[in-house]
Scaffold this motif. Structure first.
Motif, PDB file in Angstrom:
ATOM      1  N   GLY A 229       0.821  -1.202   0.000  1.00  0.00           N
ATOM      2  CA  GLY A 229       0.000   0.000   0.000  1.00  0.00           C
ATOM      3  C   GLY A 229       0.849   1.244   0.000  1.00  0.00           C
ATOM      4  N   THR A 230       0.505   2.133   0.929  1.00  0.00           N
ATOM      5  CA  THR A 230       1.276   3.376   1.014  1.00  0.00           C
ATOM      6  C   THR A 230       2.256   3.318   2.170  1.00  0.00           C
ATOM      7  OG1 THR A 230      -0.440   4.301   2.378  1.00  0.00           O
ATOM      8  CG2 THR A 230      -0.543   4.824   0.032  1.00  0.00           C
TER       9      THR A 230
ATOM     10  N   ALA B 226     -12.975  -2.712  13.185  1.00  0.00           N
ATOM     11  CA  ALA B 226     -13.129  -1.505  12.373  1.00  0.00           C
ATOM     12  C   ALA B 226     -11.757  -0.902  12.054  1.00  0.00           C
ATOM     13  CB  ALA B 226     -13.988  -0.493  13.115  1.00  0.00           C
ATOM     14  N   ILE B 227     -10.877  -0.880  13.056  1.00  0.00           N
ATOM     15  CA  ILE B 227      -9.538  -0.308  12.844  1.00  0.00           C
ATOM     16  C   ILE B 227      -8.767  -1.164  11.845  1.00  0.00           C
ATOM     17  CG2 ILE B 227      -7.325   0.193  13.968  1.00  0.00           C
ATOM     18  CD1 ILE B 227      -9.154   0.744  16.519  1.00  0.00           C
ATOM     19  N   SER B 228      -8.894  -2.475  12.008  1.00  0.00           N
ATOM     20  CA  SER B 228      -8.221  -3.384  11.074  1.00  0.00           C
ATOM     21  C   SER B 228      -8.713  -3.136   9.645  1.00  0.00           C
ATOM     22  CB  SER B 228      -8.496  -4.827  11.504  1.00  0.00           C
ATOM     23  OG  SER B 228      -8.056  -5.720  10.530  1.00  0.00           O
ATOM     24  N   ALA B 229     -10.025  -2.955   9.499  1.00  0.00           N
ATOM     25  CA  ALA B 229     -10.590  -2.722   8.164  1.00  0.00           C
ATOM     26  C   ALA B 229     -10.109  -1.392   7.592  1.00  0.00           C
ATOM     27  CB  ALA B 229     -12.118  -2.745   8.238  1.00  0.00           C
ATOM     28  N   LEU B 230     -10.084  -0.356   8.430  1.00  0.00           N
ATOM     29  CA  LEU B 230      -9.632   0.957   7.954  1.00  0.00           C
ATOM     30  C   LEU B 230      -8.150   0.930   7.594  1.00  0.00           C
ATOM     31  CD1 LEU B 230     -11.456   3.586  10.232  1.00  0.00           C
ATOM     32  CD2 LEU B 230     -11.976   2.922   7.890  1.00  0.00           C
ATOM     33  N   ASP B 231      -7.353   0.202   8.389  1.00  0.00           N
ATOM     34  CA  ASP B 231      -5.923   0.071   8.082  1.00  0.00           C
ATOM     35  C   ASP B 231      -5.742  -0.560   6.701  1.00  0.00           C
ATOM     36  OD1 ASP B 231      -4.735   1.253  10.226  1.00  0.00           O
ATOM     37  OD2 ASP B 231      -4.644  -0.580  11.437  1.00  0.00           O
ATOM     38  N   LYS B 232      -6.531  -1.618   6.485  1.00  0.00           N
ATOM     39  CA  LYS B 232      -6.395  -2.340   5.210  1.00  0.00           C
ATOM     40  C   LYS B 232      -6.795  -1.460   4.033  1.00  0.00           C
ATOM     41  CE  LYS B 232      -6.996  -7.116   6.813  1.00  0.00           C
ATOM     42  NZ  LYS B 232      -7.907  -8.267   6.805  1.00  0.00           N
TER      43      LYS B 232
ATOM     44  N   ASN C 213      -4.236  -0.007   1.140  1.00  0.00           N
ATOM     45  CA  ASN C 213      -4.892  -0.006  -0.163  1.00  0.00           C
ATOM     46  C   ASN C 213      -5.263  -1.416  -0.619  1.00  0.00           C
ATOM     47  OD1 ASN C 213      -6.000   1.161  -2.382  1.00  0.00           O
ATOM     48  ND2 ASN C 213      -4.081   1.269  -3.548  1.00  0.00           N
ATOM     49  N   MET C 214      -5.729  -2.220   0.314  1.00  0.00           N
ATOM     50  CA  MET C 214      -6.080  -3.597  -0.036  1.00  0.00           C
ATOM     51  C   MET C 214      -7.488  -3.645  -0.617  1.00  0.00           C
ATOM     52  SD  MET C 214      -4.284  -5.380   3.251  1.00  0.00           S
ATOM     53  CE  MET C 214      -4.618  -7.097   2.950  1.00  0.00           C
ATOM     54  N   GLU C 215      -7.778  -4.751  -1.262  1.00  0.00           N
ATOM     55  CA  GLU C 215      -9.077  -4.921  -1.926  1.00  0.00           C
ATOM     56  C   GLU C 215     -10.209  -4.962  -0.898  1.00  0.00           C
ATOM     57  OE1 GLU C 215      -9.703  -5.290  -5.300  1.00  0.00           O
ATOM     58  OE2 GLU C 215      -7.603  -4.672  -5.504  1.00  0.00           O
TER      59      GLU C 215
END
Lengths: 388, 314
Positions: free
Chosen positions: A178-179, A341-347, A352-354
């Motif tokens: 990602g970034t 939620a944090i895990s999802a936002l990190d991804k 920049n994961m799918e």
């Protein structure tokens, strides 16, 4: 129709109870600002000093000084392709350079030997006995020195290969997720703070539910044709709106302070919406066991601290997985929706994961939200909606 | 009261409510007619509020049943408007906002709710407070708003729990006039332990105690049950028990009803005025000094005392 009336009434009450609303809405931006200040003051900066003692060589009546070229290469490369904050300064002599390293004004000192150009030119003519010399000086116990020295050495070798018309023996390719190559510490913390701004909903939502008990207006609602679903739905929608405004305010503050994200804003809002619902559902449990706004403010502190400090929202947290489901780790923090939620936002925002990659998080949030709603609903009904 | 043309609005049959071993309502049976003001009179803990809660649907009965004459085709919730003793409203909403909100909670269209709200605010003297938040109203105004909220959905039955409790004189007159006016068109149930309030307002009164119905009739008929004539109330300066007992015996010998309270002596006789000189003499003979003499008609309190042997205020 009744749900819309509940929404309008609840919105008016929410806006008129502006202190609680302000507290809830300002917490996210406030945390962002605090973290920004912390990150800014503790940002790593690597300073390399270069002493060019190279005397240069004269070839075909042309004076060549590879020491100067190397210093310029270091400076230019720093400004171009290296992501780490890297500053190269030229100093006149070694003693001055050492003094500055000792005084922590710089992390590493690179001294280019007087015969550097001569050795390079000989190497060009395949004279393997010639060895360009550069001396590194610094505090070997200091991590900043190690990072500076590794990078300086890398660049130095690059220049030497280039100047002697040689090619690299090994080509290393580095792939950043990602970034992560460009993401700063501040960028990494923002997803957690976005969720912190939603955790604060716990107070506004609990108070919105419990105010009907405290004002005893629940009696009027019980006498009317309002259903429990319409009542809970109306209040939840208003709190969802507060949650979305809160997270957008927090995001806007983060963006204005230099936050960079990838991925879709729509997905971020979707995750924020789901998380808001889960916090609202949890608030129903708090409202169910309390009877007044004051009690909410006292009782609510405990789950708020758990949600903030044991989910990775306020700062990153690691924990051992109890077990995994299809590779997705389940641990004690997983009982709290902010963890997912944090895990999802990190991804999505950082790596920049799918969208597909956050399916386990989405399922976890939905499952826990339903669980909270059921528990909260049962207790709330038993304690406050029962015919007495 | 137009008893001859009475149509039953609420019929209560064998109503019982138990909370564990405690029986709060014990086999109540009575009828309430359409367009009458019905007073539910009893001391605290008599079972008034429990009965009201069951009528409102807030509590399920343990036994018995309540039937409503819903000739207007209204459902139970639309049929009843409940005004609790405690002022219950949304403090942060204006009078109009909360009336509109509550009307919508009964599924009524906004236009008709607004018309209702304006009428009610005018009727209860709150027209100047339409856009004032409820928290900023005076105590009397809050009480009136409480009544407006109970009526916003235009119910056929209005239940008022202690409607005059804690009201200032101006608000009391307004509320009283409102109840009288409203009672001509709708059915009103008043719960009160204030006998004067029930006497003044109610067409019929049911007296309950310990969850049981003691008597139910018009205030006039109820007062007749304790006998014809007026009541003489003597306030005594001294309270020598022996002297009072001697005095009571002498009065009883003259065929007069006497009841001694802690502060006063109540004497009842069909021609009490004619008996007054003899009563004064007897008091002096028995060493009692009368500081004040009051002559009044029978009250519902006298009825209650007659029925239970104790005052409503006890």
């Amino acid at each position: 129709m009744k749900t819309i009336s509940i929404i309008i009434k609840s919105l008016k009450e929410q806006i008129r109870s502006y202190w609680v609303l302000l507290l809830s809405l300002s917490m996210g931006p406030f945390f962002i600002f605090i973290y920004f200040l912390i990150m800014e003051t503790s940002k790593p900066q690597y300073t390399i000093l270069v002493v060019n003692n190279d005397k240069g060589v004269s070839i075909n009546n042309r004076q060549i000084n590879h020491g100067n070229f190397l210093a310029a290469y270091l400076k230019n490369t720093k400004e171009g392709s290296i992501a780490i904050p890297f500053t190269v300064n030229i100093v006149t002599d070694k003693i001055t350079g050492i003094e500055r390293v000792k005084n922590k004004k710089a992390d590493a000192l690179v001294v280019i030997d007087g015969s550097f150009s001569q050795a390079i030119e000989k190497r060009k003519l395949n004279d393997s006995t010639a060895m360009p010399k550069v001396e590194f000086t610094g505090d070997l116990t200091n991590t900043n020195y190690l990072i500076s020295a590794v990078w300086a050495n890398e660049l130095l070798n690059e220049y030497a290969l280039y100047a002697t018309h040689n090619k690299k023996v090994v080509e290393v390719k580095e792939t950043a997720l990602g970034t992560s190559a460009t993401a700063s510490g501040f960028d990494m913390i923002v997803p957690g703070i976005l969720i912190v701004s939603l955790i604060m909903l716990m107070f506004t939502a609990s108070i919105a539910f419990v105010s009907e008990i405290e004002n005893k207006t629940m009696l009027r609602l019980k006498l009317s044709k309002l259903t429990a679903f319409e009542f809970l739905g109306g209040i939840s929608i208003v709190q969802l709106m507060v949650g979305i405004v809160s997270v957008l305010l927090t995001l806007f503050t983060a963006l204005s302070l230099g936050f960079h994200y990838t991925g879709s804003l729509a997905i971020m809002i979707f995750i924020a919406g789901l998380t808001s619902l889960s916090i609202i559902a949890f608030s129903l449990i708090i409202a169910a066991i309390t009877k007044s706004a004051n009690e909410v403010l006292v009782v609510g502190n405990f789950p708020m601290f758990l949600f903030m400090f044991f989910t990775g929202a306020a700062f990153p947290l690691k924990s051992e997985a109890w077990f995994t489901i299809a590779g997705y780790p389940i641990n004690i923090q997983g009982l709290m929706t902010p963890t997912h939620a944090i895990s999802a936002l990190d991804k999505t925002l950082i790596m920049n994961m799918e969208v597909f990659s956050i399916v386990p998080e989405i399922i976890s949030i939905i499952t826990l939200t339903l669980f909270y709603f059921i528990i909260g609903g049962i207790i709330f009904k038993h304690r406050h909606l029962k015919l007495t | 009261m137009k008893q001859t043309q009475m149509e039953t609005m609420i019929k209560i049959e064998g109503l019982k409510k138990r909370f564990g071993d405690f029986t709060a309502v014990d086999g109540l049976c009575f009828e309430i007619f359409r367009n009458e003001i019905f007073g539910l009179l009893g001391p605290n803990g008599a079972g008034k509020t429990t009965t009201i809660s069951i009528i409102c649907g807030l509590l399920p009965p343990s036994e018995g049943k309540i039937s409503f004459n819903d000739s207007h085709g209204k459902d139970h919730k639309s049929l009843i408007g409940y005004c609790p003793q405690e002022n219950i409203f949304y403090p942060k909403l204006t009078c109009m906002e909360q009336l509109l909100f509550m009307g919508q909670m009964y599924g009524l269209p906004s236009k008709s709710v607004k018309t209702n709200a304006i009428d009610l605010l005018n009727l209860l003297g709150l027209e100047d407070k339409t856009n004032v938040r409820a928290a900023n109203l005076s105590g009397g105004m809050k009480r009136r708003l409480n009544i407006c909220l109970a009526l916003i959905h235009n119910p056929e039955i209005l239940i008022l729990d202690e409607p005059e409790a804690g009201l200032d004189p101006q608000s009391r007159i307004l509320v009283r006039d409102f109840i009288k006016t409203f009672g001509k068109e709708k059915t009103i149930i008043l719960t009160t332990h204030n006998m004067d309030e029930a006497d003044r307002l109610a067409d019929r009164v049911a007296i309950i105690d310990h969850g049981k119905l003691l008597l139910s009739d018009t205030p006039q008929n109820l007062k007749r049950t304790v006998g014809e004539g007026d009541v003489l109330e003597l306030i005594l300066e001294n309270s020598d028990e022996n002297a009072q007992n001697q005095f009571a015996e002498n009065i009883a010998l003259r065929s007069m009803n006497i009841r001694i309270n802690s502060e006063s002596v109540l004497i009842k006789h069909p021609n009490i005025i004619e008996q007054l000189p003899a009563i004064k003499n007897l008091a002096e003979t028995n060493g009692l000094t009368i500081s004040e003499i009051k002559l009044r008609e029978n009250t519902l309190e006298d009825v209650f005392i007659h029925l239970t042997g104790k005052s409503l205020r006890q």
